[in-house]
Design a protein around this motif. Sequence first.
Motif, PDB file in Angstrom:
ATOM      1  N   LEU A 180      39.229   9.621   4.246  1.00  0.00           N
ATOM      2  CA  LEU A 180      39.865   8.988   3.021  1.00  0.00           C
ATOM      3  C   LEU A 180      41.233   8.334   3.472  1.00  0.00           C
ATOM      4  CD1 LEU A 180      42.489  10.863   1.728  1.00  0.00           C
ATOM      5  CD2 LEU A 180      40.426  12.411   1.590  1.00  0.00           C
ATOM      6  N   PHE A 181      41.825   7.814   2.643  1.00  0.00           N
ATOM      7  CA  PHE A 181      43.074   7.064   2.507  1.00  0.00           C
ATOM      8  C   PHE A 181      43.620   7.140   1.053  1.00  0.00           C
ATOM      9  CE2 PHE A 181      40.865   3.482   2.128  1.00  0.00           C
ATOM     10  CZ  PHE A 181      41.423   2.270   1.187  1.00  0.00           C
ATOM     11  N   CYS A 182      44.952   7.561   0.824  1.00  0.00           N
ATOM     12  CA  CYS A 182      45.463   7.451  -0.531  1.00  0.00           C
ATOM     13  C   CYS A 182      46.743   6.607  -0.559  1.00  0.00           C
ATOM     14  CB  CYS A 182      45.863   8.810  -0.954  1.00  0.00           C
ATOM     15  SG  CYS A 182      46.552   9.170  -2.282  1.00  0.00           S
ATOM     16  N   PRO A 183      46.342   5.142  -1.110  1.00  0.00           N
ATOM     17  CA  PRO A 183      47.520   3.972  -0.963  1.00  0.00           C
ATOM     18  C   PRO A 183      48.800   4.613  -1.741  1.00  0.00           C
ATOM     19  CG  PRO A 183      45.485   3.168  -1.563  1.00  0.00           C
ATOM     20  CD  PRO A 183      45.110   4.707  -1.639  1.00  0.00           C
ATOM     21  N   ILE A 184      48.580   5.528  -2.958  1.00  0.00           N
ATOM     22  CA  ILE A 184      49.781   5.836  -3.562  1.00  0.00           C
ATOM     23  C   ILE A 184      50.423   6.776  -2.770  1.00  0.00           C
ATOM     24  CG2 ILE A 184      50.673   7.160  -5.535  1.00  0.00           C
ATOM     25  CD1 ILE A 184      48.412   5.814  -6.839  1.00  0.00           C
ATOM     26  N   GLU A 185      50.043   7.719  -2.257  1.00  0.00           N
ATOM     27  CA  GLU A 185      50.887   8.934  -1.362  1.00  0.00           C
ATOM     28  C   GLU A 185      51.124   8.147  -0.250  1.00  0.00           C
ATOM     29  OE1 GLU A 185      49.445  13.070  -0.759  1.00  0.00           O
ATOM     30  OE2 GLU A 185      48.437  11.897   0.987  1.00  0.00           O
ATOM     31  N   ASP A 186      50.540   7.213   0.565  1.00  0.00           N
ATOM     32  CA  ASP A 186      50.997   6.421   1.735  1.00  0.00           C
ATOM     33  C   ASP A 186      52.128   5.561   1.443  1.00  0.00           C
ATOM     34  OD1 ASP A 186      48.809   7.781   3.125  1.00  0.00           O
ATOM     35  OD2 ASP A 186      47.563   5.932   3.124  1.00  0.00           O
ATOM     36  N   SER A 187      52.121   5.025   0.366  1.00  0.00           N
ATOM     37  CA  SER A 187      53.476   4.172  -0.212  1.00  0.00           C
ATOM     38  C   SER A 187      54.546   5.136  -0.279  1.00  0.00           C
ATOM     39  CB  SER A 187      53.027   3.478  -1.196  1.00  0.00           C
ATOM     40  OG  SER A 187      52.088   2.596  -0.940  1.00  0.00           O
ATOM     41  N   VAL A 188      54.433   6.025  -0.870  1.00  0.00           N
ATOM     42  CA  VAL A 188      55.435   7.159  -1.375  1.00  0.00           C
ATOM     43  C   VAL A 188      56.112   7.623   0.139  1.00  0.00           C
ATOM     44  CG1 VAL A 188      56.160   9.307  -2.206  1.00  0.00           C
ATOM     45  CG2 VAL A 188      54.697   7.575  -3.464  1.00  0.00           C
ATOM     46  N   ILE A 189      55.143   7.994   0.952  1.00  0.00           N
ATOM     47  CA  ILE A 189      55.763   8.551   2.044  1.00  0.00           C
ATOM     48  C   ILE A 189      56.461   7.391   2.984  1.00  0.00           C
ATOM     49  CG2 ILE A 189      54.843   9.239   4.557  1.00  0.00           C
ATOM     50  CD1 ILE A 189      52.737  10.809   3.132  1.00  0.00           C
ATOM     51  N   GLU A 190      56.117   6.139   2.977  1.00  0.00           N
ATOM     52  CA  GLU A 190      56.705   5.090   3.568  1.00  0.00           C
ATOM     53  C   GLU A 190      58.120   4.510   3.011  1.00  0.00           C
ATOM     54  OE1 GLU A 190      55.782   0.275   4.367  1.00  0.00           O
ATOM     55  OE2 GLU A 190      54.039   1.655   4.828  1.00  0.00           O
ATOM     56  N   LEU A 191      58.190   4.624   1.550  1.00  0.00           N
ATOM     57  CA  LEU A 191      59.243   4.664   0.860  1.00  0.00           C
ATOM     58  C   LEU A 191      60.384   5.663   1.272  1.00  0.00           C
ATOM     59  CD1 LEU A 191      57.755   3.060  -2.131  1.00  0.00           C
ATOM     60  CD2 LEU A 191      59.160   1.626  -0.562  1.00  0.00           C
ATOM     61  N   VAL A 192      59.916   6.764   1.357  1.00  0.00           N
ATOM     62  CA  VAL A 192      60.899   8.042   1.505  1.00  0.00           C
ATOM     63  C   VAL A 192      61.286   7.712   2.903  1.00  0.00           C
ATOM     64  CG1 VAL A 192      61.003  10.224   1.840  1.00  0.00           C
ATOM     65  CG2 VAL A 192      60.000   9.462  -0.251  1.00  0.00           C
ATOM     66  N   GLU A 193      60.565   7.427   4.000  1.00  0.00           N
ATOM     67  CA  GLU A 193      60.709   7.339   5.362  1.00  0.00           C
ATOM     68  C   GLU A 193      61.760   6.286   5.482  1.00  0.00           C
ATOM     69  OE1 GLU A 193      57.185   7.152   7.455  1.00  0.00           O
ATOM     70  OE2 GLU A 193      57.001   9.167   7.520  1.00  0.00           O
ATOM     71  N   GLU A 194      61.649   5.250   4.742  1.00  0.00           N
ATOM     72  CA  GLU A 194      62.484   4.054   4.848  1.00  0.00           C
ATOM     73  C   GLU A 194      63.851   4.388   4.291  1.00  0.00           C
ATOM     74  OE1 GLU A 194      61.193   0.418   3.209  1.00  0.00           O
ATOM     75  OE2 GLU A 194      59.269   0.582   4.435  1.00  0.00           O
ATOM     76  N   LEU A 195      63.929   5.120   3.173  1.00  0.00           N
ATOM     77  CA  LEU A 195      65.331   5.463   2.567  1.00  0.00           C
ATOM     78  C   LEU A 195      66.045   6.595   3.625  1.00  0.00           C
ATOM     79  CD1 LEU A 195      67.071   5.976   0.248  1.00  0.00           C
ATOM     80  CD2 LEU A 195      65.788   7.724  -0.480  1.00  0.00           C
ATOM     81  N   GLU A 196      65.278   7.453   4.227  1.00  0.00           N
ATOM     82  CA  GLU A 196      66.000   8.183   5.111  1.00  0.00           C
ATOM     83  C   GLU A 196      66.411   7.550   6.450  1.00  0.00           C
ATOM     84  OE1 GLU A 196      62.674  11.195   5.751  1.00  0.00           O
ATOM     85  OE2 GLU A 196      63.168  12.292   3.895  1.00  0.00           O
ATOM     86  N   LYS A 197      65.721   6.585   6.705  1.00  0.00           N
ATOM     87  CA  LYS A 197      66.311   6.158   8.025  1.00  0.00           C
ATOM     88  C   LYS A 197      67.647   5.089   7.492  1.00  0.00           C
ATOM     89  CE  LYS A 197      61.794   5.083  10.221  1.00  0.00           C
ATOM     90  NZ  LYS A 197      60.737   4.021  10.632  1.00  0.00           N
ATOM     91  N   ALA A 198      67.231   4.440   6.431  1.00  0.00           N
ATOM     92  CA  ALA A 198      68.429   3.799   6.031  1.00  0.00           C
ATOM     93  C   ALA A 198      69.752   4.450   5.543  1.00  0.00           C
ATOM     94  CB  ALA A 198      68.269   2.888   4.531  1.00  0.00           C
ATOM     95  N   VAL A 199      69.537   5.587   4.846  1.00  0.00           N
ATOM     96  CA  VAL A 199      70.670   6.710   4.566  1.00  0.00           C
ATOM     97  C   VAL A 199      71.152   7.271   5.988  1.00  0.00           C
ATOM     98  CG1 VAL A 199      71.259   8.775   3.532  1.00  0.00           C
ATOM     99  CG2 VAL A 199      69.883   7.031   2.361  1.00  0.00           C
ATOM    100  N   GLY A 200      70.133   7.661   6.903  1.00  0.00           N
ATOM    101  CA  GLY A 200      70.744   8.079   8.202  1.00  0.00           C
ATOM    102  C   GLY A 200      71.459   7.202   9.061  1.00  0.00           C
ATOM    103  N   THR A 201      71.293   5.898   9.017  1.00  0.00           N
ATOM    104  CA  THR A 201      72.385   4.908   9.749  1.00  0.00           C
ATOM    105  C   THR A 201      73.608   4.641   9.358  1.00  0.00           C
ATOM    106  OG1 THR A 201      71.219   2.936   8.514  1.00  0.00           O
ATOM    107  CG2 THR A 201      70.061   3.674  10.551  1.00  0.00           C
ATOM    108  N   ASN A 202      73.646   5.015   7.730  1.00  0.00           N
ATOM    109  CA  ASN A 202      75.105   4.909   7.058  1.00  0.00           C
ATOM    110  C   ASN A 202      75.957   5.985   7.457  1.00  0.00           C
ATOM    111  OD1 ASN A 202      74.374   2.422   6.391  1.00  0.00           O
ATOM    112  ND2 ASN A 202      73.491   3.226   4.378  1.00  0.00           N
ATOM    113  N   GLU A 203      75.546   7.107   8.083  1.00  0.00           N
ATOM    114  CA  GLU A 203      76.397   8.350   8.286  1.00  0.00           C
ATOM    115  C   GLU A 203      77.146   8.269   9.273  1.00  0.00           C
ATOM    116  OE1 GLU A 203      73.900  11.699   7.816  1.00  0.00           O
ATOM    117  OE2 GLU A 203      73.202  11.190   5.617  1.00  0.00           O
TER     118      GLU A 203
END
Length: 144
Positions: free
Chosen positions: A121-144
């Motif tokens: 299976l694949f779950c587009p909603i869950e996959d999108s949430v994971i990707e968006l959270v990872e992008e946020l964590e990378k962006a926030v991590g680069t500003n510290e």
Amino acid sequence: MRINNSKNIIIIGCGRLGSELAIRLSKTHNVVVIDKEESSFERLARRNFIGFTKVIDTNDMEALKNVNVEKADMIYIVTPDDNLNFMLAYGIKKMKENINLAARVNDPIKKAIFIKAGLNLFCPIEDSVIELVEELEKAVGTNE
């Protein structure tokens, strides 16, 4: 132009996801798109889809046997209905146990049912949430 190692792919469901998948895959593979509504194929007609379409009642497993689902190299089940996707994936898996298929699950809560049945299976909603959270964590991590 097709390459020698092209695969036979069946896509069940021609909404936004199914049509985009069909257009992309039809460039290098033999693609058949199945939907219960003829009008669903309009998305393909407006773009560079190189493949086949078939109007079939997706609730009818006998009708699916007539399009040789057991001979497909890959089947994508991407209708917006989780219950239908489960029924199709489970039924096709019963026809040919070692068939390659991926079924869309829209509701992350229903994933457990697909997993328990041994369905890919694949779950587009869950996959999108994971990707968006990872992008946020990378962006926030680069500003510290």
